[in-house]
Write a protein that holds these residues in place. Sequence first.
Motif, PDB file in Angstrom:
ATOM      1  N   ARG A 145       0.823  -1.200   0.000  1.00  0.00           N
ATOM      2  CA  ARG A 145       0.000   0.000   0.000  1.00  0.00           C
ATOM      3  C   ARG A 145       0.865   1.261   0.000  1.00  0.00           C
ATOM      4  NH1 ARG A 145      -4.487   0.735   4.648  1.00  0.00           N
ATOM      5  NH2 ARG A 145      -2.621   0.983   5.936  1.00  0.00           N
TER       6      ARG A 145
ATOM      7  N   ALA B  47      -4.023  -4.628  -3.784  1.00  0.00           N
ATOM      8  CA  ALA B  47      -4.048  -3.488  -2.874  1.00  0.00           C
ATOM      9  C   ALA B  47      -5.465  -3.152  -2.439  1.00  0.00           C
ATOM     10  CB  ALA B  47      -3.395  -2.279  -3.544  1.00  0.00           C
TER      11      ALA B  47
ATOM     12  N   VAL C 118      -6.421  -2.984   1.603  1.00  0.00           N
ATOM     13  CA  VAL C 118      -6.991  -1.872   2.366  1.00  0.00           C
ATOM     14  C   VAL C 118      -8.030  -2.378   3.354  1.00  0.00           C
ATOM     15  CG1 VAL C 118      -8.418   0.188   2.201  1.00  0.00           C
ATOM     16  CG2 VAL C 118      -6.523  -0.131   0.606  1.00  0.00           C
TER      17      VAL C 118
END
Length: 309
Positions: free
Chosen positions: A14, A69, A73
């Motif tokens: 990230r 990604a 999250v």
Amino acid sequence: MSLDVHPQLLRALRAVLETGSLTAASERLGFTQSALSKQIAALEAAAGTRLFRRGPRGVEPTPAATRLAARAVTILDQLDAAARDLAEVSAPLDGRVALGGFPATAMRLAPRAIARVRLTNPAIEVDFLESSTPVQIRRLRAGRLDLAILGVGADLPDWDLTGVELETLPGGPLLVAVSVRHPLALAGRHRVPVSALAAENWIAGRGARGEPQFGPWPGLAEPRVVATLADWSTRLGFVAAGLGITTVPRLAAQSLPAEVTCLEVDDPHGTGRTMALARIGALPAPAAVVRAALFDEARRIAGYTPPGP
């Protein structure tokens, strides 16, 4: 395919995506660039695909990196939320709770409940304010009390409790306190009919106008009151000396002087007097702890049987 990786590898992914370079990502995370490169390489090995390509403006994510990604999250947010939940559970409750009670509650109920809170939740501070029921209601409405122990019943004034939430506290029936040398006590009786009280001398409580007090047994036609005194200690001193008898709530039965005992009363009409725990609105967590302690101690008191004379 199963992707089993350390959360730090997802944080590295990230950071690189958000900063656009290994150098900036390593500075954000506090790693060297070499260490961060190894984390990305380990994530690529676990994923079985390349995640970044070097470009003229730094590293460029592959479609695999972008999709991974998006999942990362959510995963990292959930892990952070779980950490906060665990911290809240393990952290001791703290705060200040204002508790009110009429004077008889200070004999055992309130102090024992406060001691229980102090033992289990030492960071919670309980301020006890002793006052009559009408004063407590005013303080509750003014926001000066979080919880108030009130006296309620058919023989008490009809308090204005609009907007006040009440829960009945276990309390048990009223008792009569007499000297251990009183004829009723010397007769070895544990329970007496209400008719046996009609000719007795009574010690009554004294308070401001409109404030209920313990004294003659409720419902007696014309009780003979020989003294009206403000403090419990003074009243019970007069009872111990044999100058009269008085009514006491069960919550005071275990706090009487050695020269005083108490008797149960057979009264077909009853007194209808109870205790209630009052509040306005939802209780904060510290106040809820105090509430639970009050109910636990009230149950102990309600189950107590006065010893025979």
